[in-house]
Write a protein that holds these residues in place. Sequence first.
Motif, PDB file in Angstrom:
ATOM      1  N   ASP A 134       0.814  -1.228   0.000  1.00 57.44           N
ATOM      2  CA  ASP A 134       0.000   0.000   0.000  1.00 57.44           C
ATOM      3  C   ASP A 134       0.845   1.274   0.000  1.00 57.44           C
ATOM      4  O   ASP A 134       0.295   2.374   0.136  1.00 57.44           O
ATOM      5  CB  ASP A 134      -0.919   0.023   1.227  1.00 57.44           C
ATOM      6  CG  ASP A 134      -1.966  -1.082   1.182  1.00 57.44           C
ATOM      7  OD1 ASP A 134      -2.230  -1.622   0.095  1.00 57.44           O
ATOM      8  OD2 ASP A 134      -2.509  -1.428   2.257  1.00 57.44           O
TER       9      ASP A 134
ATOM     10  N   GLU B  59       2.492   3.146  -2.188  1.00 50.97           N
ATOM     11  CA  GLU B  59       2.215   4.214  -3.157  1.00 50.97           C
ATOM     12  C   GLU B  59       0.888   4.902  -2.857  1.00 50.97           C
ATOM     13  O   GLU B  59       0.788   6.131  -2.925  1.00 50.97           O
ATOM     14  CB  GLU B  59       2.230   3.645  -4.580  1.00 50.97           C
ATOM     15  CG  GLU B  59       3.608   3.247  -5.059  1.00 50.97           C
ATOM     16  CD  GLU B  59       4.634   4.364  -4.892  1.00 50.97           C
ATOM     17  OE1 GLU B  59       4.325   5.520  -5.275  1.00 50.97           O
ATOM     18  OE2 GLU B  59       5.725   4.082  -4.370  1.00 50.97           O
ATOM     19  N   ASP B  60      -0.126   4.121  -2.515  1.00 51.72           N
ATOM     20  CA  ASP B  60      -1.410   4.731  -2.144  1.00 51.72           C
ATOM     21  C   ASP B  60      -1.270   5.571  -0.883  1.00 51.72           C
ATOM     22  O   ASP B  60      -1.873   6.650  -0.769  1.00 51.72           O
ATOM     23  CB  ASP B  60      -2.460   3.639  -1.908  1.00 51.72           C
ATOM     24  CG  ASP B  60      -2.994   3.063  -3.213  1.00 51.72           C
ATOM     25  OD1 ASP B  60      -2.739   3.666  -4.277  1.00 51.72           O
ATOM     26  OD2 ASP B  60      -3.640   1.999  -3.174  1.00 51.72           O
ATOM     27  N   ASP B  61      -0.486   5.090   0.076  1.00 51.77           N
ATOM     28  CA  ASP B  61      -0.271   5.858   1.305  1.00 51.77           C
ATOM     29  C   ASP B  61       0.433   7.180   1.007  1.00 51.77           C
ATOM     30  O   ASP B  61       0.097   8.220   1.589  1.00 51.77           O
ATOM     31  CB  ASP B  61       0.545   5.038   2.311  1.00 51.77           C
ATOM     32  CG  ASP B  61      -0.262   3.916   2.937  1.00 51.77           C
ATOM     33  OD1 ASP B  61      -1.490   3.922   2.791  1.00 51.77           O
ATOM     34  OD2 ASP B  61       0.350   3.034   3.580  1.00 51.77           O
TER      35      ASP B  61
ATOM     36  N   ARG C  99       0.257   8.902  -1.675  1.00 53.74           N
ATOM     37  CA  ARG C  99      -0.646   9.801  -2.396  1.00 53.74           C
ATOM     38  C   ARG C  99      -1.808  10.284  -1.535  1.00 53.74           C
ATOM     39  O   ARG C  99      -2.171  11.464  -1.580  1.00 53.74           O
ATOM     40  CB  ARG C  99      -1.197   9.083  -3.633  1.00 53.74           C
ATOM     41  CG  ARG C  99      -0.186   8.810  -4.717  1.00 53.74           C
ATOM     42  CD  ARG C  99      -0.832   8.026  -5.859  1.00 53.74           C
ATOM     43  NE  ARG C  99      -1.916   8.780  -6.488  1.00 53.74           N
ATOM     44  CZ  ARG C  99      -2.808   8.238  -7.312  1.00 53.74           C
ATOM     45  NH1 ARG C  99      -2.760   6.942  -7.574  1.00 53.74           N
ATOM     46  NH2 ARG C  99      -3.754   8.998  -7.838  1.00 53.74           N
ATOM     47  N   PHE C 100      -2.391   9.371  -0.762  1.00 50.28           N
ATOM     48  CA  PHE C 100      -3.650   9.682  -0.094  1.00 50.28           C
ATOM     49  C   PHE C 100      -3.572   9.735   1.434  1.00 50.28           C
ATOM     50  O   PHE C 100      -4.443  10.316   2.069  1.00 50.28           O
ATOM     51  CB  PHE C 100      -4.714   8.662  -0.506  1.00 50.28           C
ATOM     52  CG  PHE C 100      -4.897   8.530  -1.990  1.00 50.28           C
ATOM     53  CD1 PHE C 100      -5.295   9.626  -2.757  1.00 50.28           C
ATOM     54  CD2 PHE C 100      -4.659   7.327  -2.630  1.00 50.28           C
ATOM     55  CE1 PHE C 100      -5.462   9.508  -4.135  1.00 50.28           C
ATOM     56  CE2 PHE C 100      -4.832   7.195  -4.001  1.00 50.28           C
ATOM     57  CZ  PHE C 100      -5.222   8.293  -4.760  1.00 50.28           C
TER      58      PHE C 100
ATOM     59  N   LYS D 243      -9.271  -5.093  -7.153  1.00 51.25           N
ATOM     60  CA  LYS D 243      -9.675  -3.822  -6.557  1.00 51.25           C
ATOM     61  C   LYS D 243     -10.965  -3.286  -7.166  1.00 51.25           C
ATOM     62  O   LYS D 243     -11.677  -2.506  -6.530  1.00 51.25           O
ATOM     63  CB  LYS D 243      -8.547  -2.796  -6.688  1.00 51.25           C
ATOM     64  CG  LYS D 243      -7.373  -3.089  -5.749  1.00 51.25           C
ATOM     65  CD  LYS D 243      -6.301  -2.022  -5.804  1.00 51.25           C
ATOM     66  CE  LYS D 243      -5.185  -2.328  -4.810  1.00 51.25           C
ATOM     67  NZ  LYS D 243      -4.109  -1.310  -4.845  1.00 51.25           N
TER      68      LYS D 243
ATOM     69  N   GLY E 184      -9.493   8.647  -2.715  1.00 51.32           N
ATOM     70  CA  GLY E 184      -8.533   7.624  -3.095  1.00 51.32           C
ATOM     71  C   GLY E 184      -8.458   6.457  -2.131  1.00 51.32           C
ATOM     72  O   GLY E 184      -7.791   5.468  -2.420  1.00 51.32           O
ATOM     73  N   VAL E 185      -9.123   6.569  -0.969  1.00 49.50           N
ATOM     74  CA  VAL E 185      -9.112   5.497   0.030  1.00 49.50           C
ATOM     75  C   VAL E 185     -10.464   4.802   0.000  1.00 49.50           C
ATOM     76  O   VAL E 185     -11.501   5.429   0.235  1.00 49.50           O
ATOM     77  CB  VAL E 185      -8.828   6.048   1.444  1.00 49.50           C
ATOM     78  CG1 VAL E 185      -8.892   4.922   2.467  1.00 49.50           C
ATOM     79  CG2 VAL E 185      -7.456   6.718   1.477  1.00 49.50           C
ATOM     80  N   GLU E 186     -10.461   3.516  -0.306  1.00 50.22           N
ATOM     81  CA  GLU E 186     -11.708   2.759  -0.390  1.00 50.22           C
ATOM     82  C   GLU E 186     -12.197   2.369   1.008  1.00 50.22           C
ATOM     83  O   GLU E 186     -11.455   1.798   1.789  1.00 50.22           O
ATOM     84  CB  GLU E 186     -11.501   1.493  -1.231  1.00 50.22           C
ATOM     85  CG  GLU E 186     -11.268   1.759  -2.711  1.00 50.22           C
ATOM     86  CD  GLU E 186     -12.470   2.362  -3.395  1.00 50.22           C
ATOM     87  OE1 GLU E 186     -13.605   2.191  -2.892  1.00 50.22           O
ATOM     88  OE2 GLU E 186     -12.288   3.037  -4.434  1.00 50.22           O
TER      89      GLU E 186
END
Length: 301
Positions: free
Chosen positions: A70, A72-74, A76-77, A140, A205-207
């Motif tokens: 996670d 890259e998502d962390d 960014r978001f 996803k 961006g966070v589901e």
Amino acid sequence: MNLSALWTYQAERFPLFKTVPLLAVFSAASICVSAELAGRSLPGAGAFLAGFTLAMMLFFQMRVCDEYKDLEDDRRFRPNRPIPRGLVSLRLIVWLGVASLPVAALAAFLWHPPVLWLLALVWIWLAAMTAEFGVAAWLKARPLLYLLSHMAIMPLIDLLLTGLEWMPGGGAASGLWMFLALSFVNGCVLEVGRKLWSPENEITGVETYSRLWGPRHAALVWGACVLFSFGFLLGVAAATGMFWISFVLGGAGVLVCLGAARHYARAPTPSAEKRMDKVAGLWVFACYGIAGFVPVLMRAI
């Protein structure tokens, strides 16, 4: 190594204050249920120590794998998380995860070496989860399938923990599948419960399930998971001769859970969000306590 930074990291990402009691109950209850279902005496203290060690190491390894996949998502978001904000490095956390592997293997080996086969099965599934089964984008796009595929690791961990009793004890009881199913559903209770957020706390961006289904429908799904969990709890209780006391104790917990879900569905505020996360953990804690310890305590009275 900055110990102060690591202490802050655990408080935010692997809080020992909550994790240690839950995993102690989870691991001990698994061993007790396995023995009770088979009509065997409880194993020695070594089994319980091995179980707790394995549970702690595996759940930490799951956290490490989440940090890796996670990242890259962390960035960014969720830049306020410990690794993106630079509190600790991903390299350090990954190395701590690697260091936990031989600890888990040694715990299994010292109690009963064949248990290592079950540990390997958990690790294989964890590796597949970390790689998103090679179909990350496809998974996803299907949140429910994503949830079910990732929660499948819970009964695998429980198969390992109960195996500390049934492998040296002469085989698994026929009713063990109900306890493994309970673990699967309880994993869903925890996972959905921690992703029921208030609208003002949703992050682009966070589901979350509250964003995916809406607070009302998400609370309904969570309540259904609790009811399924209660059903499997009663199945285990019937097999161990503790149906009615488990019905009363578990039923009281179900009422609390459904009350919290109803409150959240009507008013998904930040306080209701926190309540749902807390109630989910308490329900799972109670489930394992009832399933694992009530039979032992009642027979000791």
